[in-house]
Enzyme design. Structure first.
Site, PDB file in Angstrom:
ATOM      1  N   HIS A 171      -8.472   1.050  -3.829  1.00 48.04           N
ATOM      2  CA  HIS A 171      -9.364   0.797  -2.691  1.00 48.04           C
ATOM      3  C   HIS A 171     -10.049   2.117  -2.349  1.00 48.04           C
ATOM      4  CE1 HIS A 171      -9.504  -0.268   1.929  1.00 48.04           C
ATOM      5  NE2 HIS A 171     -10.706  -0.081   1.409  1.00 48.04           N
ATOM      6  N   MET A 215     -11.246  -6.095   5.517  1.00 50.98           N
ATOM      7  CA  MET A 215     -10.426  -5.196   6.330  1.00 50.98           C
ATOM      8  C   MET A 215     -10.103  -5.896   7.651  1.00 50.98           C
ATOM      9  SD  MET A 215      -9.994  -2.527   4.501  1.00 50.98           S
ATOM     10  CE  MET A 215      -9.010  -1.652   5.730  1.00 50.98           C
ATOM     11  N   SER A 275       0.851  -1.193   0.000  1.00 47.61           N
ATOM     12  CA  SER A 275       0.000   0.000   0.000  1.00 47.61           C
ATOM     13  C   SER A 275       0.884   1.239   0.000  1.00 47.61           C
ATOM     14  CB  SER A 275      -0.889   0.007   1.244  1.00 47.61           C
ATOM     15  OG  SER A 275      -1.403   1.315   1.419  1.00 47.61           O
ATOM     16  N   ASP A 330      -4.780   3.532  -1.868  1.00 45.91           N
ATOM     17  CA  ASP A 330      -5.825   3.855  -0.884  1.00 45.91           C
ATOM     18  C   ASP A 330      -6.378   5.261  -1.093  1.00 45.91           C
ATOM     19  OD1 ASP A 330      -6.030   1.535   0.867  1.00 45.91           O
ATOM     20  OD2 ASP A 330      -3.952   1.974   1.423  1.00 45.91           O
ATOM     21  N   MET A 358     -12.231   4.413  -0.303  1.00 43.34           N
ATOM     22  CA  MET A 358     -12.857   4.665   1.004  1.00 43.34           C
ATOM     23  C   MET A 358     -13.499   6.046   0.891  1.00 43.34           C
ATOM     24  SD  MET A 358      -9.715   3.114   3.230  1.00 43.34           S
ATOM     25  CE  MET A 358      -8.606   3.230   1.834  1.00 43.34           C
ATOM     26  N   GLY A 394      -2.843   3.757   8.046  1.00 41.23           N
ATOM     27  CA  GLY A 394      -1.879   2.666   8.013  1.00 41.23           C
ATOM     28  C   GLY A 394      -1.323   2.426   9.410  1.00 41.23           C
ATOM     29  N   GLY A 395      -0.600   1.343   9.554  1.00 35.81           N
ATOM     30  CA  GLY A 395       0.146   1.094  10.783  1.00 35.81           C
ATOM     31  C   GLY A 395      -0.673   0.629  11.973  1.00 35.81           C
ATOM     32  N   ASP A 427      -6.496  -6.695   4.161  1.00 30.81           N
ATOM     33  CA  ASP A 427      -5.893  -5.358   4.233  1.00 30.81           C
ATOM     34  C   ASP A 427      -5.883  -4.865   5.678  1.00 30.81           C
ATOM     35  OD1 ASP A 427      -5.012  -2.768   3.770  1.00 30.81           O
ATOM     36  OD2 ASP A 427      -6.747  -2.161   2.564  1.00 30.81           O
ATOM     37  N   GLY A 428      -4.668  -4.652   6.201  1.00 34.79           N
ATOM     38  CA  GLY A 428      -4.517  -4.041   7.518  1.00 34.79           C
ATOM     39  C   GLY A 428      -3.703  -4.894   8.477  1.00 34.79           C
ATOM     40  N   GLY A 429      -2.558  -4.380   8.881  1.00 38.14           N
ATOM     41  CA  GLY A 429      -1.755  -5.062   9.892  1.00 38.14           C
ATOM     42  C   GLY A 429      -1.098  -6.345   9.429  1.00 38.14           C
ATOM     43  N   MET A 485      -8.943   8.024   0.242  1.00 43.43           N
ATOM     44  CA  MET A 485      -9.727   8.424   1.424  1.00 43.43           C
ATOM     45  C   MET A 485     -10.226   9.853   1.247  1.00 43.43           C
ATOM     46  SD  MET A 485      -7.316   6.907   4.430  1.00 43.43           S
ATOM     47  CE  MET A 485      -6.532   5.305   4.288  1.00 43.43           C
ATOM     48  N   HIS A 516      -1.220  -1.283  -4.229  1.00 48.26           N
ATOM     49  CA  HIS A 516      -2.502  -0.991  -3.558  1.00 48.26           C
ATOM     50  C   HIS A 516      -2.591   0.520  -3.345  1.00 48.26           C
ATOM     51  CE1 HIS A 516      -5.988  -2.019  -1.046  1.00 48.26           C
ATOM     52  NE2 HIS A 516      -5.562  -1.113  -0.185  1.00 48.26           N
TER      53      HIS A 516
HETATM   54  C1  DX5 Z   1      -6.273   1.356   5.727  1.00 45.91           C
HETATM   55  C2  DX5 Z   1      -5.806   1.061   4.313  1.00 45.91           C
HETATM   56  C3  DX5 Z   1      -4.703   0.082   4.245  1.00 45.91           C
HETATM   57  C4  DX5 Z   1      -3.419   0.511   4.905  1.00 45.91           C
HETATM   58  C5  DX5 Z   1      -2.716  -0.715   5.371  1.00 45.91           C
HETATM   59  O1  DX5 Z   1      -7.458   2.069   5.670  1.00 45.91           O
HETATM   60  O2  DX5 Z   1      -6.872   0.552   3.559  1.00 45.91           O
HETATM   61  O3  DX5 Z   1      -4.464  -0.290   2.889  1.00 45.91           O
HETATM   62  O4  DX5 Z   1      -2.560   1.206   4.056  1.00 45.91           O
HETATM   63  O5  DX5 Z   1      -1.593  -0.324   6.105  1.00 45.91           O
HETATM   64  P1  DX5 Z   1      -0.838  -1.324   7.069  1.00 45.91           P
HETATM   65  O6  DX5 Z   1      -0.330  -2.467   6.242  1.00 45.91           O
HETATM   66  O7  DX5 Z   1       0.241  -0.494   7.633  1.00 45.91           O
HETATM   67  O8  DX5 Z   1      -1.835  -1.789   8.111  1.00 45.91           O
HETATM   68 ZN    ZN Z   2      -6.441  -0.344   1.553  1.00 46.95          ZN
END
Ligand code: DX5
Ligand code: ZN
Length: 229
Positions: free
Chosen positions: A65, A136, A7, A34, A67, A143-144, A178-180, A36, A32
């Site tokens: 993606h 998700m 991402s 993102d 959002m 992120g993070g 996606d996520g963590g 937002m 990827h």
């Molecule tokens: C969160 C995003 C993710 C994010 C993932 O809303 O959709 O794609 O970048 O980041 P990590 O891998 O750090 O959790």
């Molecule tokens: Zn994402």
């Protein structure tokens, strides 16, 4: 059979083109992307113009993606900007079936994104219009964050639905997480059924800016974990 999708949310935006090139030469499969809107999620990122700018830099799939709310207005813009896959959150669209159709009419692969508390039922009557399902494993917006463990059960349940559909229809729907996602949990996530892995901070946090070798080693470590599955 496994796809790793860094991402770019965690990339250095001042060197975005370089970051995209480096992460692809380090072995990433997809980019990827993102999006937002500070409305559907409490953060603001990048739009179609940035997608258009990175499109010439790689042949890799750009996985957008969304959002955002509303969704439909942005779909043709991203398709024109070179997106290959477009996913959105069903709660953010008033007409989920229509939005999926719109994405496919624009020549992209279409998918639904399920937040941690969103039930899987949204997919029931639109399986034929899904190319990918994205679960998700954090709440969207940043992120993070830490992987939510209950997602593993949800992955198994989703995988069951997608396998049953494939058996009946002959058509495979991809399952993305996606996520963590990190090197130390990617194998368990794969065992639970995911085939496509978004990783932001795990990849881009691994090196100093644009450090291709570091990206190389984290992607290789993820693949080594996946090879044990
Ligand atoms: C969160 C995003 C993710 C994010 C993932 O809303 O959709 O794609 O970048 O980041 P990590 O891998 O750090 O959790
Ligand atoms: Zn994402």
């Amino acid at each position: 059979m496994y796809r790793i999708a860094p991402s770019i949310l965690s990339a250095n935006f001042a060197k975005l083109g370089e970051e995209v090139g480096n992460v692809i030469s380090a072995g990433a499969d997809w980019i990827h992307f993102d999006v937002m809107d500070n409305h559907y999620v409490p953060n603001l990122t990048i739009g179609p113009m940035v997608c258009e700018a990175i499109r010439p830099l790689t042949q890799a799939t750009i996985d957008v993606h969304l959002m955002v709310r509303p969704v439909d207005r942005l779909v043709p813009d991203f398709a024109k900007a070179g997106a290959n896959v477009i996913t959105f959150h069903p709660e953010a669209s008033d007409h989920v079936d229509r939005t999926l159709g719109l994405i496919r009419d624009q020549g992209c692969k279409a998918g639904l994104v399920f937040n941690p508390a969103t039930p899987l039922d949204y997919m029931d009557y639109v399986m034929d219009k899904l190319d990918i399902v994205l679960l998700m494993s954090v709440n969207p917006g940043f992120g993070g964050q830490k992987f939510i463990p209950a997602t593993l059960d949800k992955l198994r349940a989703t995988k069951g639905r997608l396998d049953a559909y494939e058996k009946a229809s002959g058509r495979k729907i991809m399952l993305e997480i996606d996520g963590g996602v990190k090197t130390d949990n990617i194998a368990d996530i794969a065992r639970a059924g995911a085939d496509t892995f978004v990783a932001g901070s795990a990849v881009f946090g691994a090196g100093k800016d644009s450090d291709r070798n570091r990206y190389d080693s984290v992607i290789a470590a993820m693949r080594a974990e996946l090879s044990k599955v």
